[in-house]
Design a protein around this motif. Structure first.
Motif, PDB file in Angstrom:
ATOM      1  N   PRO A   1       1.907 -13.612  -5.108  1.00 27.07           N
ATOM      2  CA  PRO A   1       2.860 -14.281  -4.239  1.00 27.07           C
ATOM      3  C   PRO A   1       3.104 -15.741  -4.661  1.00 27.07           C
ATOM      4  O   PRO A   1       2.192 -16.399  -5.126  1.00 27.07           O
ATOM      5  CB  PRO A   1       2.198 -14.227  -2.869  1.00 27.07           C
ATOM      6  N   SER A   2       4.312 -16.199  -4.493  1.00 24.01           N
ATOM      7  CA  SER A   2       4.651 -17.571  -4.832  1.00 24.01           C
ATOM      8  C   SER A   2       5.874 -17.972  -4.043  1.00 24.01           C
ATOM      9  O   SER A   2       6.342 -17.233  -3.188  1.00 24.01           O
ATOM     10  CB  SER A   2       4.929 -17.680  -6.333  1.00 24.01           C
ATOM     11  N   LYS A   3       6.401 -19.136  -4.327  1.00 20.32           N
ATOM     12  CA  LYS A   3       7.600 -19.574  -3.625  1.00 20.32           C
ATOM     13  C   LYS A   3       8.779 -18.661  -3.941  1.00 20.32           C
ATOM     14  O   LYS A   3       9.736 -18.605  -3.197  1.00 20.32           O
ATOM     15  CB  LYS A   3       7.923 -21.024  -4.002  1.00 20.32           C
ATOM     16  N   GLU A   4       8.708 -17.994  -5.072  1.00 20.27           N
ATOM     17  CA  GLU A   4       9.731 -17.014  -5.421  1.00 20.27           C
ATOM     18  C   GLU A   4       9.149 -15.613  -5.216  1.00 20.27           C
ATOM     19  O   GLU A   4       8.922 -14.870  -6.147  1.00 20.27           O
ATOM     20  CB  GLU A   4      10.183 -17.206  -6.872  1.00 20.27           C
ATOM     21  N   ALA A   5       8.875 -15.275  -3.975  1.00 19.44           N
ATOM     22  CA  ALA A   5       8.205 -14.018  -3.671  1.00 19.44           C
ATOM     23  C   ALA A   5       9.074 -12.833  -4.030  1.00 19.44           C
ATOM     24  O   ALA A   5      10.279 -12.844  -3.825  1.00 19.44           O
ATOM     25  CB  ALA A   5       7.851 -13.953  -2.188  1.00 19.44           C
ATOM     26  N   MET A   6       8.437 -11.811  -4.605  1.00 23.00           N
ATOM     27  CA  MET A   6       9.160 -10.583  -4.893  1.00 23.00           C
ATOM     28  C   MET A   6       9.524  -9.899  -3.574  1.00 23.00           C
ATOM     29  O   MET A   6       8.831 -10.072  -2.584  1.00 23.00           O
ATOM     30  CB  MET A   6       8.283  -9.631  -5.727  1.00 23.00           C
ATOM     31  N   PRO A   7      10.616  -9.136  -3.530  1.00 25.53           N
ATOM     32  CA  PRO A   7      10.982  -8.455  -2.281  1.00 25.53           C
ATOM     33  C   PRO A   7       9.954  -7.390  -1.938  1.00 25.53           C
ATOM     34  O   PRO A   7       9.515  -6.649  -2.806  1.00 25.53           O
ATOM     35  CB  PRO A   7      12.341  -7.828  -2.609  1.00 25.53           C
ATOM     36  N   LEU A   8       9.584  -7.361  -0.699  1.00 27.75           N
ATOM     37  CA  LEU A   8       8.607  -6.367  -0.263  1.00 27.75           C
ATOM     38  C   LEU A   8       9.323  -5.074   0.073  1.00 27.75           C
ATOM     39  O   LEU A   8      10.504  -5.059   0.409  1.00 27.75           O
ATOM     40  CB  LEU A   8       7.867  -6.865   0.974  1.00 27.75           C
ATOM     41  N   SER A   9       8.606  -3.978  -0.026  1.00 20.89           N
ATOM     42  CA  SER A   9       9.178  -2.709   0.384  1.00 20.89           C
ATOM     43  C   SER A   9       9.395  -2.743   1.899  1.00 20.89           C
ATOM     44  O   SER A   9       8.757  -3.497   2.622  1.00 20.89           O
ATOM     45  CB  SER A   9       8.251  -1.563   0.004  1.00 20.89           C
ATOM     46  N   ILE A  10      10.320  -1.922   2.370  1.00 21.28           N
ATOM     47  CA  ILE A  10      10.733  -1.977   3.773  1.00 21.28           C
ATOM     48  C   ILE A  10       9.556  -1.780   4.717  1.00 21.28           C
ATOM     49  O   ILE A  10       9.417  -2.467   5.723  1.00 21.28           O
ATOM     50  CB  ILE A  10      11.824  -0.916   4.041  1.00 21.28           C
ATOM     51  N   GLU A  11       8.653  -0.874   4.351  1.00 22.00           N
ATOM     52  CA  GLU A  11       7.554  -0.570   5.276  1.00 22.00           C
ATOM     53  C   GLU A  11       6.546  -1.705   5.368  1.00 22.00           C
ATOM     54  O   GLU A  11       5.784  -1.799   6.312  1.00 22.00           O
ATOM     55  CB  GLU A  11       6.852   0.729   4.850  1.00 22.00           C
ATOM     56  N   ASP A  12       6.539  -2.601   4.367  1.00 22.21           N
ATOM     57  CA  ASP A  12       5.592  -3.720   4.368  1.00 22.21           C
ATOM     58  C   ASP A  12       6.279  -5.050   4.655  1.00 22.21           C
ATOM     59  O   ASP A  12       5.706  -6.101   4.425  1.00 22.21           O
ATOM     60  CB  ASP A  12       4.907  -3.827   2.993  1.00 22.21           C
TER      61      ASP A  12
ATOM     62  N   LYS B   1       0.810  -1.218   0.000  1.00 18.85           N
ATOM     63  CA  LYS B   1       0.000   0.000   0.000  1.00 18.85           C
ATOM     64  C   LYS B   1       0.845   1.271   0.000  1.00 18.85           C
ATOM     65  O   LYS B   1       0.583   2.205  -0.758  1.00 18.85           O
ATOM     66  CB  LYS B   1      -0.941  -0.006   1.206  1.00 18.85           C
ATOM     67  N   GLU B   2       1.860   1.319   0.866  1.00 15.48           N
ATOM     68  CA  GLU B   2       2.619   2.559   1.013  1.00 15.48           C
ATOM     69  C   GLU B   2       3.454   2.847  -0.233  1.00 15.48           C
ATOM     70  O   GLU B   2       3.465   3.962  -0.755  1.00 15.48           O
ATOM     71  CB  GLU B   2       3.509   2.489   2.252  1.00 15.48           C
ATOM     72  N   ALA B   3       4.165   1.814  -0.711  1.00 16.99           N
ATOM     73  CA  ALA B   3       4.976   2.004  -1.919  1.00 16.99           C
ATOM     74  C   ALA B   3       4.082   2.313  -3.121  1.00 16.99           C
ATOM     75  O   ALA B   3       4.427   3.131  -3.977  1.00 16.99           O
ATOM     76  CB  ALA B   3       5.812   0.756  -2.195  1.00 16.99           C
TER      77      ALA B   3
END
Length: 391
Positions: A106-117, A63-65
Motif C-alpha cells: 500500500p502507498s499513496k498510489e494505492a492499487m484498486p481493491l477488489s469489490i468485496e474488499d 483474500k477473496e480475489a
C-alpha cells in the motif's frame, strides 16, 4: 640500443603481461555470457528487492480475489504450480493487470481493491493512505486489458493448441474480455457471470438500452411479406424456421439489421431485409413482439435431460427472466437485446446451436457456449426450450 628505450619496452611488456593476467584470472567466467554483461550479474540484480512483489504479497489484503486466482487457470500456469513470492514470467500474476506496482503498495498510489474488499483507507506502517479515490483508476484500460489477454490467446498458427486460442473478431469483437470472463480465473464460470452486465470498474449494474419502439399497427402490413414462412401472427409453418411471435422487439430489430448489413448470413432473410427501411424494421419487430406465442412441444424425455443441461451450461444467465440472481420464467430473456427461447421450435434451435458450434454463425458468448455442447446436449436443450411456456 639506448637504455631508456630498453626500459620503455620492458615497461610495456610488464603492462601487457599484467593486463593479460588480469583478463585471464580476474574477469569472471560468466563475462560475455549475455553480451557485455556478467551472467552472474543477472542473479545478483534479481536478488535485490524488486518493485514487483508477486501475487503472494496480495494475499493478506485481498483474500477473496486471491482465493479465486489460486483456484483458476492463471495460477495453475505458474511454474510448477507454485505460488510465487516474487513475480515470474510463467503465468499471470496480480501485477500483470494491476498497475502500481505492488512493491510500493500500500502507498499513496494505492492499487484498486477488489469489490468485496473495498475500503476507504489502507494502513501501512501506522500511516493511513487513501484508497479508491474518485477519479483514480490504476487498472489497465479495457482496450489494454483486451490486448494483454490476446498476447497469449490470439489464434496463431504456431501456438500450442493446449493454450486456449480465439479468433477475436468471431469471439468477442471489441468487447472487453471481462464482460464474460472473471480475470482472476478466466474460464467462464456461469454461476458468477454478472446478469445484468456490470461496470468492470464500479461494479454497478449497467442499464440495457432499448432501441426506439416501433408501431405495431404499421408493422402488420410489413409482416404480410413474412407470413409465407413465419405465419400470419409469427408462428412458423415449418419447424426448421423460427417463431417470431412474442419475441423481444429489440432482438428482432437487431436481427433484421444484421441481415441487411451482412453481419448475419441467410440468403432468404438478407433479401427480405434489404428492402426494409429502418422504420419498417422497428414496426414489424413491434408487431411480432405483441403477437401471442404458443408452445410447440418436443420429446419429453429429451426435455428433462435438457432442463438439467440448461442449468449446467448456464443458459439461465441470459435466457431466464430472473437471471442467476433471481427467479423468473425460464426461456424468457431479461434483456430486450437477447432472444426468448421459450416455445421456440426445437428443430430451429438445433440448427441455430449447430451454426454457432461450426462457426457458420458467430456471437461473442454463444459461439463459445455451443462448442462445449455435444450433439445430444443440443438436441436435449432444444427439446427443453420448445416445451417451456412462452407466456
Amino acid at each position: 640500443m639506448p637504455k631508456h628505450i630498453v626500459r620503455l619496452l620492458v615497461l610495456i611488456a610488464v603492462v601487457a603481461i599484467v593486463a593479460f593476467s588480469a583478463k585471464k584470472f580476474l574477469v569472471p567466467g560468466s563475462f560475455y555470457q549475455y553480451g557485455h554483461y556478467r551472467g552472474n550479474a543477472v542473479a545478483e540484480i534479481a536478488a535485490k528487492v524488486p518493485k514487483l512483489q508477486g501475487s503472494a504479497s496480495c494475499q493478506s489484503c485481498h483474500k477473496e480475489a486471491y482465493a479465486v486466482w489460486t483456484g483458476g487457470i492463471h495460477r495453475k500456469a505458474t511454474k510448477d504450480g507454485a505460488i510465487q513470492g516474487v513475480v515470474i514470467k510463467n503465468g499471470v500474476n496480480c501485477e500483470v493487470c494491476h498497475t502500481g506496482p505492488a512493491g510500493n503498495h500500500p502507498s499513496k498510489e494505492a492499487m484498486p481493491l477488489s469489490i468485496e474488499d473495498r475500503v476507504t483507507t489502507i494502513t501501512h506502517k501506522h500511516i493511513d493512505h487513501p484508497a479508491d479515490v474518485p477519479g483514480r483508476n490504476l487498472m489497465l484500460s479495457p482496450n489494454d486489458m483486451r490486448n494483454l489477454c490476446l498476447n497469449c490467446h490470439d489464434k496463431l498458427e504456431a501456438r500450442p493448441t493446449m493454450q486456449r486460442q480465439i479468433a477475436v473478431e468471431n469471439h468477442g469483437g471489441a468487447e472487453p474480455c471481462t464482460s464474460c470472463h472473471n480475470p482472476h480465473s478466466p474460464r467462464i464460470n456461469f454461476a458468477d457471470l454478472p446478469r445484468p452486465p456490470v461496470d468492470p470498474i464500479t461494479g454497478k449494474a449497467l442499464p440495457v438500452i432499448a432501441v426506439k419502439a416501433g408501431n405495431a399497427a404499421a408493422g402488420k402490413s410489413v409482416a404480410a411479406a413474412c407470413a409465407a414462412c413465419h405465419g400470419n401472427s409469427g408462428m412458423s409453418i415449418n419447424p426448421a424456421w423460427p417463431n417470431l411471435a412474442g419475441q423481444h422487439a429489440d432482438y428482432l430489430y437487431n436481427s433484421l439489421q444484421g441481415f441487411k448489413s451482412g453481419t448475419r448470413k441467410n440468403d432468404t432473410m438478407s433479401g427480405m431485409a434489404a428492402g426494409l427501411s429502418d422504420a419498417d424494421m422497428r414496426n414489424v419487430a413491434a408487431y411480432f413482439s405483441k403477437s401471442s406465442c404458443g408452445v410447440t412441444g418436443a420429446d419429453k424425455a429429451k426435455a428433462e435431460l435438457g432442463k438439467a443441461k440448461a442449468a449446467e451450461a448456464g443458459c439461465a444467465a441470459c435466457h431466464n427472466a430472473g437471471g442467476l440472481r433471481g427467479t423468473g420464467p425460464a426461456g424468457i430473456s431479461a434483456s430486450q437485446a437477447w432472444p426468448n427461447l421459450a416455445g421456440q421450435n426445437a428443430a430451429y434451435l438445433t440448427v441455430a446451436l449447430n451454426s454457432f458450434k461450426d462457426d457458420s454463425r458467430n456471437h461473442a458468448v454463444m459461439s463459445s457456449v455451443a462448442k462445449a455442447l455435444s450433439d445430444s446436449d443440443i438436441d436435449n436443450l432444444s427439446a427443453y426450450f420448445a416445451t417451456v411456456s412462452c407466456k
